[in-house]
Motif scaffolding. Sequence first.
Motif, mmCIF file in Angstrom:
data_model
loop_
_atom_site.group_PDB
_atom_site.id
_atom_site.type_symbol
_atom_site.label_atom_id
_atom_site.label_comp_id
_atom_site.label_asym_id
_atom_site.label_seq_id
_atom_site.Cartn_x
_atom_site.Cartn_y
_atom_site.Cartn_z
ATOM 1 N N THR A 121 1.199 -1.332 -0.329
ATOM 2 C CA THR A 121 0.093 -0.044 0.124
ATOM 3 C C THR A 121 0.892 1.207 -0.006
ATOM 4 O OG1 THR A 121 -0.044 -0.121 2.729
ATOM 5 C CG2 THR A 121 -1.374 -0.946 1.188
ATOM 6 N N GLY A 122 -0.022 2.306 -0.263
ATOM 7 C CA GLY A 122 0.935 3.419 -0.039
ATOM 8 C C GLY A 122 1.117 4.405 1.029
ATOM 9 N N ILE A 123 0.552 3.937 2.095
ATOM 10 C CA ILE A 123 0.602 4.325 3.178
ATOM 11 C C ILE A 123 1.827 3.920 3.866
ATOM 12 C CG2 ILE A 123 -0.717 3.183 4.462
ATOM 13 C CD1 ILE A 123 -0.529 6.233 5.177
ATOM 14 N N ALA A 124 2.335 2.514 3.742
ATOM 15 C CA ALA A 124 3.005 1.754 4.087
ATOM 16 C C ALA A 124 4.204 1.919 3.685
ATOM 17 C CB ALA A 124 2.947 -0.054 3.828
ATOM 18 N N GLN A 125 4.481 2.454 2.729
ATOM 19 C CA GLN A 125 6.137 2.860 1.543
ATOM 20 C C GLN A 125 7.060 3.901 2.898
ATOM 21 O OE1 GLN A 125 6.689 1.283 -0.612
ATOM 22 N NE2 GLN A 125 4.809 0.468 0.337
ATOM 23 N N GLY A 126 7.705 3.356 3.059
ATOM 24 C CA GLY A 126 8.960 5.072 3.780
ATOM 25 C C GLY A 126 8.663 4.479 5.461
ATOM 26 N N LEU A 127 7.390 4.035 5.686
ATOM 27 C CA LEU A 127 7.746 3.806 7.375
ATOM 28 C C LEU A 127 8.197 2.789 8.388
ATOM 29 C CD1 LEU A 127 3.459 3.450 8.102
ATOM 30 C CD2 LEU A 127 5.103 5.823 8.027
ATOM 31 N N PRO A 128 8.746 2.687 8.997
ATOM 32 C CA PRO A 128 8.768 2.310 10.144
ATOM 33 C C PRO A 128 8.345 0.521 10.102
ATOM 34 C CG PRO A 128 9.197 4.249 11.435
ATOM 35 C CD PRO A 128 8.195 4.358 10.075
ATOM 36 N N VAL A 129 8.484 -0.522 10.425
ATOM 37 C CA VAL A 129 8.012 -1.393 10.448
ATOM 38 C C VAL A 129 8.484 -2.747 11.254
ATOM 39 C CG1 VAL A 129 6.831 -3.569 9.447
ATOM 40 C CG2 VAL A 129 7.744 -2.074 7.419
ATOM 41 N N HIS A 130 8.103 -2.666 12.464
ATOM 42 C CA HIS A 130 8.216 -3.686 13.632
ATOM 43 C C HIS A 130 7.430 -4.937 13.403
ATOM 44 C CE1 HIS A 130 9.996 0.004 16.331
ATOM 45 N NE2 HIS A 130 10.266 0.277 15.011
ATOM 46 N N ILE A 131 7.800 -6.123 13.697
ATOM 47 C CA ILE A 131 7.647 -7.219 14.001
ATOM 48 C C ILE A 131 7.932 -7.871 15.339
ATOM 49 C CG2 ILE A 131 9.117 -8.015 12.834
ATOM 50 C CD1 ILE A 131 7.111 -9.969 11.637
ATOM 51 N N HIS A 132 7.101 -8.445 16.515
ATOM 52 C CA HIS A 132 7.197 -9.652 17.233
ATOM 53 C C HIS A 132 7.933 -11.316 16.576
ATOM 54 C CE1 HIS A 132 4.271 -7.796 20.504
ATOM 55 N NE2 HIS A 132 5.811 -7.295 21.175
ATOM 56 N N ILE A 133 9.510 -10.854 16.994
ATOM 57 C CA ILE A 133 9.715 -12.664 15.934
ATOM 58 C C ILE A 133 10.472 -13.284 16.855
ATOM 59 C CG2 ILE A 133 11.790 -11.656 14.447
ATOM 60 C CD1 ILE A 133 10.601 -12.989 11.918
ATOM 61 N N ALA A 134 10.192 -14.654 16.190
ATOM 62 C CA ALA A 134 11.156 -15.832 16.942
ATOM 63 C C ALA A 134 11.680 -15.343 18.585
ATOM 64 C CB ALA A 134 12.223 -15.753 16.733
ATOM 65 N N GLU A 135 10.327 -15.095 19.180
ATOM 66 C CA GLU A 135 10.515 -15.055 20.683
ATOM 67 C C GLU A 135 10.580 -16.321 21.396
ATOM 68 O OE1 GLU A 135 8.417 -12.249 24.984
ATOM 69 O OE2 GLU A 135 7.136 -12.485 22.697
ATOM 70 N N GLN A 136 9.920 -16.733 21.194
ATOM 71 C CA GLN A 136 9.233 -18.203 21.884
ATOM 72 C C GLN A 136 9.911 -19.617 21.716
ATOM 73 O OE1 GLN A 136 8.205 -19.200 24.913
ATOM 74 N NE2 GLN A 136 8.474 -16.819 25.646
ATOM 75 N N ILE A 137 10.245 -20.913 21.698
ATOM 76 C CA ILE A 137 10.389 -21.966 21.089
ATOM 77 C C ILE A 137 9.461 -22.088 20.532
ATOM 78 C CG2 ILE A 137 11.342 -24.665 21.652
ATOM 79 C CD1 ILE A 137 13.925 -22.319 21.277
ATOM 80 N N GLY A 138 8.240 -22.425 20.802
ATOM 81 C CA GLY A 138 6.927 -22.980 21.104
ATOM 82 C C GLY A 138 6.754 -21.999 19.437
ATOM 83 N N GLU A 139 6.893 -20.882 19.056
ATOM 84 C CA GLU A 139 6.620 -20.271 17.668
ATOM 85 C C GLU A 139 7.382 -21.154 16.851
ATOM 86 O OE1 GLU A 139 7.826 -15.740 16.120
ATOM 87 O OE2 GLU A 139 8.004 -15.883 17.897
ATOM 88 N N VAL A 140 8.709 -21.154 16.990
ATOM 89 C CA VAL A 140 9.963 -21.391 15.936
ATOM 90 C C VAL A 140 9.036 -22.385 15.673
ATOM 91 C CG1 VAL A 140 11.693 -22.383 15.621
ATOM 92 C CG2 VAL A 140 11.229 -20.512 17.018
ATOM 93 N N GLN A 141 8.449 -24.030 16.584
ATOM 94 C CA GLN A 141 8.382 -25.166 16.320
ATOM 95 C C GLN A 141 6.681 -24.931 15.112
ATOM 96 O OE1 GLN A 141 7.800 -26.543 20.534
ATOM 97 N NE2 GLN A 141 10.177 -27.292 20.013
ATOM 98 N N ASP A 142 6.095 -23.869 15.993
ATOM 99 C CA ASP A 142 4.476 -23.944 15.137
ATOM 100 C C ASP A 142 4.892 -22.939 13.599
ATOM 101 O OD1 ASP A 142 3.419 -24.912 17.443
ATOM 102 O OD2 ASP A 142 2.322 -23.306 17.531
#
Length: 452
Positions: A219-240
């Motif tokens: 989308t146009g609004i997304a261009q240039g904005l900082p993007v953050h994401i939770h990722i690989a915090e937990q072993i269960g998340e990695v397994q899933d």
Amino acid sequence: MSNTAISADFLWQGGAWRAGDDVALGIASGRFSPAAGDATRIGRFVLPGMPNLHSHAFQRAMAGLAERRGPGEDSFWTWRETMYAFAEAIDPDDLKAIATQLYVEMVKAGYTQVCEFHYLHHGPRGVPYADPAAMSLALVEAAREAGIGLTLLPVLYMTGGFDGRPLSERQRRFRHDVGSFVSLLERLAPMQDDMFTLGMALHSLRAVPEDAMRALLATGIAQGLPVHIHIAEQIGEVQDCLAVRHARPVEWLLDHADVDARWTLIHATHLTAQETDRIAKSGAVAGLCPTTEANLGDGLFPLAAFIDAGGTFGIGSDSHISVSPVEELRWLEYGQRLVTRHRNVAARLPEESVGTALWQRALVGGAQASGSDIARLAAGARADLLVLDDRSPLLAARDEADVMDSFLFAGNTPLVRDVMVGGQWRVRDFAHVAEASSANAYRRVVERLAAA
């Protein structure tokens, strides 16, 4: 404070102390400028303010309420249920009161910018407020009252797992589809100024399907904005993620998105050596929250390998069981010492100061994650600074060679005496201008929530 000049015995510039007759900065319209005319000495040691790159403001009010053992083994996932139950009762007025108190605490501790990872969008059971931006606006107002810079990161949250399951009843307050999420961003974007930056967040790979991620990023609004994401915090998340997407979370993200310097990967705790190297080379920031990661039993980030690969990191207080950049950086180092059984891990060069290395790296990563020109004492940057308390016994007989190590590792006595944000003094002699009113409002909200 505007159209004036300040000086100090030592200014922190470019990762080192600078001293001499020409150590002065002008301040005009909330930003640093070249000094002109006589300068007012404000202290001996003056630092840039620290960005806090990860915050869930409402969780400050539940700090300490999830420390009683349950019937089985407790983990992040059991803590999450406690958090969901607490979040159910919070409305925009409550959120503003909680966030104002938190942000006042942040400024007093030396944080001058906060990245608010905001997913508490709607009312109970997902019923929208009359103004769909009500909860976002409560955070904007709280930051203004506390006098802290804000990078607001509305969160896209759509599913309850990698398998695409619907959100639970308690999670419905968080939900947007791509269309309504873009509308929220478009509503907030025109409000940006020197103290307010808009970004966006994907809650996690388990909460955002691949097609939705691609649609949003296009989308146009997304261009240039900082993007953050939770990722690989937990072993269960990695397994899933391995079970459904046949790849580890960081591996999958780097293979399916153009991750670059505008991305911040929050936690990224469970990494292979290849993933560690790939994040570093992408230019993305690793968003580390050591006190929360310890509180939740997440694990330890591979700090030494990441630094050696040229990686960029910053710090956040996340669930706010601690609101202190000193404690985040101290425990970032101490965790590494415990797992490696070596000392001075963050200092990668002979004779390098651990305190200097940690503070400067976190300044650079935090500013990048914030999407703002902050965290440096230089012309053009927003006029944010900290004055250390040179009267404290903890800094007695400390010169520029070891003051940063004493600041971070000499105990828990606050050493941030004065704080300026956007050219305005927010804290003088350890007192914030809004701390009495914010504490009273916060106390009323928490007492009502506790009685509900």
